[in-house]
Every structure is written in C-alpha cells, then in structure tokens.
Design an enzyme around this catalytic site. Structure first.
Site, PDB file in Angstrom:
ATOM      1  N   GLY A 328      77.433  88.637  65.942  1.00  0.00           N
ATOM      2  CA  GLY A 328      76.028  88.362  66.227  1.00  0.00           C
ATOM      3  C   GLY A 328      75.263  89.610  66.587  1.00  0.00           C
ATOM      4  CB  ALA A 329      74.100  91.389  68.800  1.00  0.00           C
ATOM      5  CG  MET A 330      78.272  96.822  69.082  1.00  0.00           C
ATOM      6  SD  MET A 330      79.487  96.185  70.256  1.00  0.00           S
ATOM      7  CE  MET A 330      79.642  97.562  71.370  1.00  0.00           C
ATOM      8  CG  HIS A 364      75.443  88.104  75.158  1.00  0.00           C
ATOM      9  ND1 HIS A 364      76.267  87.154  75.714  1.00  0.00           N
ATOM     10  CD2 HIS A 364      76.261  89.112  74.742  1.00  0.00           C
ATOM     11  CE1 HIS A 364      77.525  87.568  75.637  1.00  0.00           C
ATOM     12  NE2 HIS A 364      77.539  88.756  75.044  1.00  0.00           N
ATOM     13  CD  GLU A 365      74.741  91.731  72.289  1.00  0.00           C
ATOM     14  OE1 GLU A 365      75.337  92.767  72.643  1.00  0.00           O
ATOM     15  OE2 GLU A 365      75.337  90.676  72.008  1.00  0.00           O
TER      16      GLU A 365
END
Length: 954
Positions: A328-330, A364-365
């Site tokens: 989803g993301a980093m 979240h990130e």
C-alpha cells in the site's frame, strides 16, 4: 544481544566516545562472545565458501558488530534507457574491535572495486588500499578483506564502486512505467527497501540497528527530477547535458528508510503549521487527483506534531504515487511512496471506501515518521512496534482530524480480522523470531499490524488515554534516533507519572481517573511488563468463559481455538501453558457503568453489588478476547436484543454478533443459537452491527454455493432477500448520507445484485447501458460503480467495453472497480484472458495480479481456474514476487482458503509438499492447511443445522 552498552570493555577513550558522540543515536552491543577473527581462526572449516572458492570469513545471517557505519556518501546514476545504474559510495565506519575483514550486505550488485582509507590517509589525501572482495550470495553478504588488521576504536573510510540492472520486480532500486494520455510509455526509477532490500541498491549494513547518516547525490537527465529523503541543496551541470543533484545529509536512520526516485512527475505543495513543506507527486496526467492527499497530509502532520509533542525533524515531506508498487505504501523518511490507489483521490470515481482508505494509509505512513523512523525496533522480531503503533495511530488521528469518516466505528473490524488468523494454532506471537529474509517478510502480517494495534488500544483503555499518551511521548523522546525493543515500551509506559498521580505496579492514574473501578485496579498491583508479556510473547487469543451464579460471576480463561473442539484429542495439549493477564470489562442490567477486573488466573470469581438480569463482557469490544456465556447467558442476551437492543451499546451488539459466530467455529455455541441472535437485525440502526451480521450470512452463502449444495443455497438466498428486503428497498443509487450510510448502500446493493435480485439487476443494467451510450462520460455515483460494472460485465459486449475503458482510465480507483467487475464473469475463457493479461503486466499491471487471482477465485466459475493457474505457474510467480512477500501470501490464501472438502485439502497438501525450496517452509502454507481443515469441520458439524434453521425461517 546484550541489553546495555555498559557491558562492553572499552578503554576510557572509547567509553567517552560512545557516551558523548554515539550513544544519543547508536551504540551497538556485541552479540558474540568472541571476535569474528577469533571465531574464524579457531575453526575456518565451519565457515562457508565464497563464489570464488575461497573461505568466506563469516557464517551468521546477522552481521558482526565489530564494525559499525557512521556515514554513507552515495552517488547514483540510473539510466532509464538502458535500465541499469552505476554508483559509488564511501562509508565511514568505526572499528570497535580489531579485524581483518568487514562484512556487508549486497544482493545482485556487481562490485567493480573496493578500497580503504584510514583517518590518517584521508587527512593527508593518501590513496586508499585496494581490498579483496568475497561474495556469499546465500546470505546476501560480501566480505572486504584488508591487508593489515584494522585497529580498534579508529574510523576508516570504505569506498566501493558498483553497478546493477534496475530490478524488474518491486524491491530494491527498480523500474516502474506508466502510460500518458497520448499513449506514450514512460519509465521512472524508484526504491523500496523494507525490510531487507537496501542491499539491492548499494552495499550496506542492512539491519535496522545500524543507523547512520546519508549524503546522497543523483545524476539524471534534464527532463527528469530527482527526489530523496532530504531537500535538494544544489544541482551541478555535468558534461553531456547530465545534471547532478546534491541532497542535504539525513538524520541518523536505518538503511531500509533510505529512498530516492528519478521521474518526470509534477506536484502540488502546502505548508504545515510548523513550516514543513508538504508535497504530493504524481504522473503529470494524474496531478488533479493529488489535492485531497495534500489536505489530509498537512492536517495529519499538524496533528502528530501536536500529539507527540515532537516536531517532525526534517525540512520537507514528499508523498509520491508510484505506478508500480507491491504494497500500500512505504514510510521512507521524508519521501513516502504509495501505490496510486493509496494516495490519489478522484472525486468522480473514488467511493467513500476509497476516501477512507486513502486517508487511513496517509495517517499510517505519517505515524511511521515517529514510530519506526524516529524510534526503530532493534530487530524485525519486534516489527509490531512499528506497524502495530502505526495502525493504532490511524484510529487516534482520524478520530480527531476527520471525525466525519467515523473511523472509530470500524476499528473493531481491525481486531475481528486478525482474530480469524490468531485463533489458529499456526499463528505466532507478536514478538517472534525471524532470521532469514523470507521469515522477516512474513512478519509483515495481520498479527504484527492488527493484533499489535488491538492490544495497544486495549492497553490505552486500561491505563487511560491520558496516561497512555504520556507514556508513548516518553518512549519517543527517550529513544529518539535510536532503537528500542518491547521492554523499552513497557518501561516508558510505567514511568511517566506526574506529581499527584496514583501509582501501582509502576503505572499511574491521574486524579480524574480515581473511580471505584480505578481503585480496584490499583489494588491488583499489576506489573505492566509482566502483563504485556502474556500478550506479546505467546501466540493466540484468550477465551473468557462467564457463568452467572446469583450475585457472583465465575470467570475462566482458556486459549480460543477456531476449528478445534473441546472433545478433540489435541485440544488439551494445545491449551497447555497458556495464561493471559486480561483486563476485562463488563456492564450489567443494573448498571451501565463500566466495571473492571484483571483476570490473571485460570479461574476467578467476581462479586456483583446487586442482582442483575444479564451481564455483558468486553464493553465496546475494546479488549482483545472472545467471551462465551455459559448457562442462560446467551439466551438472556438474545432476549435482550429482541426486546430492546438499545440497552446495549452499538459496539457491544457488534461484538456479540462477532463472538457468537466465532464460538460456533470452535464448537462452543450451536449455529442455530448464533443465527437466532441475528434475528433482531431487522430493528438494528447501528450500521456496523448490521453489516457484521450480513457478512457472516454472505460467508455461509458463498460456502454452500461453492460446494453446489443447491437446496441450502436457494433457501439462504431466499432468506437474505426476504429478511433484509426493507434494507435493500430503502437504498438509493446516489452518493448521499453519512460514511456508514454509503458503505451500507454499496454492501447491500452489491449483495442483492449478486443474488440476482430483479430490481437491483434492472437498475444496474439501466445505468450501465446509459454509461455505455455516453461513451463512458456519464458520471455514475461512485459508491455504486462496482455494482453497475459487475452487472454490465455479464454480457460479452459489456465485458469487452469495460476492458477497453480499463486501458483508458486514469483513475486507479476506477480501474480497481472495473477489474473486480471483469473477474465476476461467468465465462472461463474471459477469466483466463484476464489472468494472462495480469501475468504479462502491460494492460493489467503485475502489481494487481494477486488481487485479480483473489477476486477470480471468489467467483464460483473461477475458483478452480485460479487455483490451477497458481499450481502451473508457481515458478513464474516467484520471478515476479519475492518468496514470503505479501503478494505471494495473498495469491496462496486467495486461491485456497475457501476450500472445504477433504479432496481439496489433500490436493493442496500435495502441492505444498512438492514445492520444497520454492516455498514449502512458508508459514502461510500451514495457515492454509489449518483453514481448510477448519472449513471441512464447520460444514460437517453445521450444515444440517443451517439447513434445518433455514427451513423454519423462510
């Protein structure tokens, strides 16, 4: 690894150096009883052989700690035409113990040369000494052999030149492509290093404990831009028209957080209250979809800086939508990368669920910029300290910044989702051993993310939000730019009391929390570390069994096991040595106050102050445990729900539905009792509870439909359409109402059309025809797009038109909806075409292949097709996705977890056994075998009951 750097035997100089210079950021303690040289000299035959046939001087998966990095100076030049890169680096290291070699990580890199300079060499500009380089690919390590032993307590500079191809997958330094509106394919280069792929981009000490500073320079063509963790300082013009961008030196951080991108993207920018510049980058044609992300990012960054009482430490924050992205993301520090659907928002085609998802992922990130980046776990066994906290902070941040999204009402599902996994014997502790790269990848699962968040939420409820917040601020400030482990968190939460607070067992309560319940807690004298060890160091979830006996409650705890019944011979063995310290809560008919008790024993008794008609445990579903009511307990609650369900809190009604059906899977409650509980749903006004009941009924429908149990399938379909007719009939086909109104609409209409409900099919067909006639220009309400497309995909003309629109669409949200619709076709040749397009990776990107196989397998016409494809193409799939990665796990679970026959179980078991080194050791395989066995037992035990219950209910 040793717990304190005081255990090191240093001379006075080194003690001073570690305390004054390194300790604020990094002080790595030796994990070995003797130096690498001593080990090597003692028994060289115990060491592996390098690729050139020489003895490789290191045999552990973890790097030795005798040499630690302080600073990396990186120069990278990617060529987006030849799809490769050349690079050089200088690593400043500190030698902590004399050694004749330096061990680094390196994977798929061609080392051109390596040299070493001492501090004196650097000072007097002496050339470096060439080093011999040995490679041991099995451990992804290289050894740099030095002519003379490196002296302890001195700094050296290691210079390495290297080159490699840009990776084809989604890890390391890889290529990504996108198509412009004009049909041109463009290439960008992007990094994704977590957990162990920085070594694919540059030789490094690729473990989270080895924090260092990074100075990065990137060469590029003028048509591109370069981005990295820090702002650009300057750009130098080189011969041949190349440009070289120099970036500010980073703060101390782990290698997995380093990031850089070469692309031609455009951006939109804003400024946080603290002055931090926030920018959202996307391919030029998608620039218009970046504005919501900018609004959310600025708002959330402001929130976190205030909540943590710690300024975001970098001058800028970039969020970039990457066309090809596996997860989803980093959370790369200062340069967060996202899958396009996790960052971009198109008001025309993005639904309410899409908006919630984008907001949640951004939250979240950004939380990771503190939890994970500022303070990092020591090793991957404690990845939950990163991921569990980031998921928990989604709840805290969105409740404040976006209350209209009503995220608090959906957090219970975060816990319910992981309970399905954690109630299997194949689960693992939150803090779990992980050594190999594959084992580390498998740690990124629902247990680390969701269970981590759920026990933190339970702990917050136990300590109070005020106390919990003080504790995590203390934790973040104490370990800033450092690494931490489980015990460090519990210590911080236990030692943040202010003057006037009540204390017990190391934790505290403010005067405002001195209720009778709090005082009862204080008398328990709870030791927080001991309590939380029961939640992090053992796997599983507890079952609290409650029996009301007059004015007393008899409590018993045991391990909750889904698919294992009490009468099964293995049940007793699986219960051994499991004991939790459970902060239980309950309310009664006599008092809506929240009563509290800590259940630390196998059995306990709680006395009630007055007689009560019913008792409900786990108030608001804030605790991570299942509750079973013995005696008349369930009957009393079912009667209560039917007579006046509003006497229970909405989340309590939601929790009852969840627990009831979970208990059915464990053989502790009969299915007809759980189904009887759902009868009150026709009066339910809390949408999360209503959707939870529908979720289980749809699950049963799909199970019997797949097995072609026609009588039960038809009766359950009839029951669903009859019983929920008022809910279905009141739904509009517009984007209106609250977030939960809109999610109810999309869920209910999607189910109704799946069940071939005539009015639903008619309306969806009408809208789809109008959309086709308008050449795709008609704006269909986003919340019903998936439904309309799915109905339209059932004709050949509609399916073909959708595939054409899929290629043309610039909206990732719309493409997801179209792809789902295409996978619902009843024609297997169309489904096979989709999968082939996904494998090819052009029309349907490879990043979407796992989801495509998952949705195809949910289609009764596609379930065997998808599974056969996985079996026949396993080797090819491993070329696209790393073993143990999320896509591989999703492909396996998505194509097999719905199986429910003994023949299917045997087929899956034989396939898994045949894989051997290609994956037979993966944890996901044991999970799947256990899940299929559970499905088989569920049907054997409950199918007759379901059949009988339906006959009396329609």
């Amino acid at each position: 690894m040793a717990n304190s750097c005081r255990k090191l035997i240093f001379n006075i100089y080194v003690v001073f150096y570690c305390s004054a210079v390194i300790m604020p950021q990094i002080c790595i303690c030796s994990q070995f009883t003797s130096s690498p040289i001593d080990q090597f000299n003692k028994d060289p035959k115990a060491f592996p052989v390098a690729t050139n046939g020489e003895i490789f001087p290191w045999h552990e998966l973890r790097l030795p700690t005798v040499v630690i990095p302080l600073h990396y100076d990186l120069l990278i030049h990617p060529n987006l035409t030849s799809l490769d890169f050349v690079a050089s680096e200088k690593i400043e290291v500190l030698v902590r113990d004399a050694t004749q070699f330096i061990i680094l990580h390196s994977k798929d890199l061609e080392i051109l040369n390596a040299s070493l300079q001492s501090e004196e060499d650097v000072r007097y500009k002496k050339p470096g000494e060439n080093l011999t380089v040995l490679s041991y690919p099995a451990h992804q390590q290289i050894a740099l052999l030095v002519p003379e032993k490196l002296r302890a307590h001195l700094r050296y500079s290691v210079a390495i030149d290297f080159q490699a191809k840009l990776a084809d997958g989604f890890e390391g330094f890889y290529k990504s492509t996108y198509r412009t509106l004009g049909g041109e394919t463009r290439t960008i280069a992007v990094t994704d290093f977590e957990p162990t792929e920085a070594r694919m981009a540059f030789p490094c000490f690729d473990e989270p404990l080895f924090k260092a500073n990074f100075s990065i320079k990137i060469r590029r063509e003028s048509r591109h831009i370069a981005l990295s963790n820090m702002p650009k300082v300057k750009t130098i013009e080189l011969e041949g028209g190349l440009l070289e961008d120099h970036f500010e030196t980073t703060v101390r951080m782990s290698t997995y957080l380093v990031a850089y991108i070469v692309c031609d993207f455009t951006s939109v920018s804003g400024t946080a209250s603290s002055g931090v510049k926030v920018s959202i980058y996307a391919s030029p044609d998608k620039w218009s979809q970046t504005h919501y992300a900018l609004e959310a990012s600025v708002k959330l960054l402001d929130f976190y800086e205030n909540y943590f009482d710690i300024h975001y430490p970098l001058p800028k924050l970039d969020l970039v939508a990457i066309p090809d992205f596996a997860s989803g993301a980093m959370e790369n520090w200062g340069l967060i990368t996202y899958r396009e659907t996790s960052l971009l928002f198109d008001p025309k085609t993005s639904s309410t669920s899409d908006k919630l998802w984008v907001t949640k992922v951004i939250a979240h990130e950004l939380a990771h910029q503190w939890f994970g980046n500022l303070v990092t776990m020591e090793w991957w066994n404690d990845i939950w300290l990163n991921e569990g906290f980031a998921r928990y902070m989604e709840l805290i941040s969105l409740n404040i910044t976006y209350p209209e999204l009503q995220f608090d009402d959906s957090f219970s599902n975060t816990c319910f989702e992981v309970i399905k996994r954690d109630s299997l014997n194949s689960s693992h502790p939150i803090s779990n051993e992980a050594k190999t790269a594959t084992q580390i990848k498998e740690m990124f699962d629902a247990v680390s993310y969701n269970k981590g968040a759920c026990i933190l939420n339970m702990l917050k409820d136990f300590l109070s939000e005020e106390t919990f917040r003080k504790g995590i601020i203390h934790y973040l400030k104490k370990f800033t730019y450092r690494n931490a482990k489980n015990d460090d968190l519990w210590h911080s939460l236990s030692n943040n009391c202010l003057e006037g607070d009540s204390t017990s067992g190391g934790f505290c309560y403010s005067d405002s929390r001195k209720t009778s319940n709090t005082l009862a807690f204080l008398r328990e004298n709870v030791e927080l570390k001991e309590m939380m060890a029961t939640w992090t160091l053992q796997k599983g979830i507890p079952l609290v069994v409650v029996k009301r006996e007059g004015r007393s409650l008899r409590l018993q705890q045991e391990r909750f096991l889904s698919g294992v019944f009490k009468e099964d011979p293995e049940w007793g063995t699986l219960q051994e040595r499991y004991l939790w310290h459970i902060p239980v809560t309950y309310s009664t008919s006599s008092s809506q106050a929240i009563h509290r008790h800590i259940l630390k024993l196998k059995t306990d008794t709680v006395d009630l102050s007055e007689k009560t008609d019913w008792v409900k445990f786990n108030v608001d579903s804030s605790g991570y445990y299942i509750v079973h009511y013995e005696g008349q307990g369930w009957d009393e609650l079912i009667t209560l729900l039917n007579q006046n369900h509003t006497l229970l809190r909405p989340k309590d009604r939601l929790g009852l539905i969840h627990d009831a059906f979970q208990l059915v899977s464990a053989g502790r409650l009969t299915l007809d009792k759980a189904l009887d509980l759902t009868r009150y749903l026709q009066h339910e006004t809390s949408i999360p509870a209503l959707l939870k009941g529908l979720e289980y009924l749809e699950l049963f429908y799909r199970m019997v439909e797949r097995r072609n149990i026609s009588d039960v399938t038809e009766n359950l379909k009839h029951y669903l359409l009859q019983y929920f007719k008022p809910v279905i009939d009141t739904q509009s086909w517009l984007d209106e109402g609250s977030v939960w109104d809109r999610m109810l609409r999309s869920t209910v209409l999607k189910l109704a059309c799946y069940l071939n409900h005539a009015p639903c099919i008619q309306k969806a067909t009408e809208l789809f025809s109008q959309w086709m006639e308008s050449s795709g220009k008609l704006n269909i309400p986003a919340d019903v797009l998936t439904i309309v497309y799915s109905v339209g995909a059932q004709t050949t003309a509609g399916w073909n038109y959708l595939l054409e629109q899929y290629e043309l669409s610039l909206s990732g949200a719309e493409k997801n909806k179209i792809l789902y619709a295409l996978s619902t076709s009843k024609h297997q040749e169309k489904l096979m075409k989709l999968i082939e397009l996904g494998m090819e990776g052009k029309v349907i990107k490879t990043q979407d292949l796992a989801t495509l196989l998952f949705t195809t397998a949910r289609n009764p016409k596609g379930q065997q097709l998808a599974w056969n494809f996985v079996k026949e193409n396993w080797t090819h799939l491993l070329k696209k996705f790393e073993l143990g990665s999320f896509p591989i796990r999703m492909i396996i679970s998505g194509t097999t977890s719905h199986f429910s026959s003994k023949d299917e179980l045997q087929e899956v078991k034989l396939f898994f056994e045949s894989l051997k080194a290609q994956g037979s050791h993966l944890d996901i395989f044991q999970i799947i075998l256990e899940t299929i066995s559970k499905n088989i037992k569920w049907l054997e035990k409950n199918l007759p009951t379901l059949r009988k219950w339906l006959l009396t209910s329609i």
